[in-house]
Motif scaffolding. Structure first.
Motif, mmCIF file in Angstrom:
data_model
loop_
_atom_site.group_PDB
_atom_site.id
_atom_site.type_symbol
_atom_site.label_atom_id
_atom_site.label_comp_id
_atom_site.label_asym_id
_atom_site.label_seq_id
_atom_site.Cartn_x
_atom_site.Cartn_y
_atom_site.Cartn_z
ATOM 1 N N GLN A 27 0.825 -1.200 0.000
ATOM 2 C CA GLN A 27 0.000 0.000 0.000
ATOM 3 C C GLN A 27 0.862 1.254 0.000
ATOM 4 N N GLN A 28 1.989 1.201 0.698
ATOM 5 C CA GLN A 28 2.900 2.336 0.690
ATOM 6 C C GLN A 28 3.467 2.570 -0.708
ATOM 7 N N LEU A 34 0.774 6.680 -6.707
ATOM 8 C CA LEU A 34 -0.354 7.596 -6.891
ATOM 9 C C LEU A 34 0.063 9.046 -6.652
ATOM 10 N N ALA A 35 0.934 9.285 -5.677
ATOM 11 C CA ALA A 35 1.405 10.655 -5.420
ATOM 12 C C ALA A 35 2.137 11.205 -6.639
ATOM 13 N N GLN A 36 2.941 10.363 -7.283
ATOM 14 C CA GLN A 36 3.645 10.802 -8.485
ATOM 15 C C GLN A 36 2.675 11.068 -9.639
ATOM 16 N N LEU A 79 -3.179 -2.086 -6.894
ATOM 17 C CA LEU A 79 -1.794 -2.509 -7.093
ATOM 18 C C LEU A 79 -1.158 -3.052 -5.822
ATOM 19 N N ALA A 80 -1.642 -2.616 -4.667
ATOM 20 C CA ALA A 80 -1.029 -3.004 -3.397
ATOM 21 C C ALA A 80 -0.989 -4.517 -3.213
ATOM 22 N N LYS A 85 2.171 -9.339 -2.756
ATOM 23 C CA LYS A 85 2.387 -10.730 -3.189
ATOM 24 C C LYS A 85 3.793 -10.912 -3.754
ATOM 25 N N ALA A 86 4.220 -9.979 -4.596
ATOM 26 C CA ALA A 86 5.561 -10.062 -5.187
ATOM 27 C C ALA A 86 6.637 -9.951 -4.116
#
Length: 92
Positions: A27-28, A34-36, A79-80, A85-86
């Motif tokens: 999530q981070q 998202l900030a970018q 995407l989190a 998972k990755a």
């Protein structure tokens, strides 16, 4: 992921159960992404007329980061889960 309501906080405090308020690593990462994207879209950019001046420009990144975190807490782009998972597969 949904936002925690005040009722849920109250109920959890009464039961003594901990609340999960931190963001996972995935999530981070999604929040940074998202900030970018918000920065690229021009969110927080000082308008040509009636702008907030240099102070507004200095603090625009805080606004973008905060809004990105709230977007992720509200579900984000999804995407989190892929990031988490990755990362868990790399750790094993």
């Amino acid at each position: 992921m949904t936002l925690i309501t005040s009722t849920e906080i109250s109920n959890a405090l009464q039961k003594g159960s901990p609340l999960r308020t931190e963001l996972s690593v995935g999530q981070q990462l999604e929040s940074v992404f998202l900030a970018q994207m918000l920065k690229s879209s021009g969110l927080g950019k000082t308008p040509d007329s009636f702008g907030g001046g240099a102070g507004e420009d200095q603090f625009a990144s805080f606004l973008q980061e905060s809004q990105a975190r709230e977007m992720v807490r509200a579900g984000g782009l999804g995407l989190a889960a892929y990031f988490d998972k990755a990362l868990s597969q790399k750790i094993k």
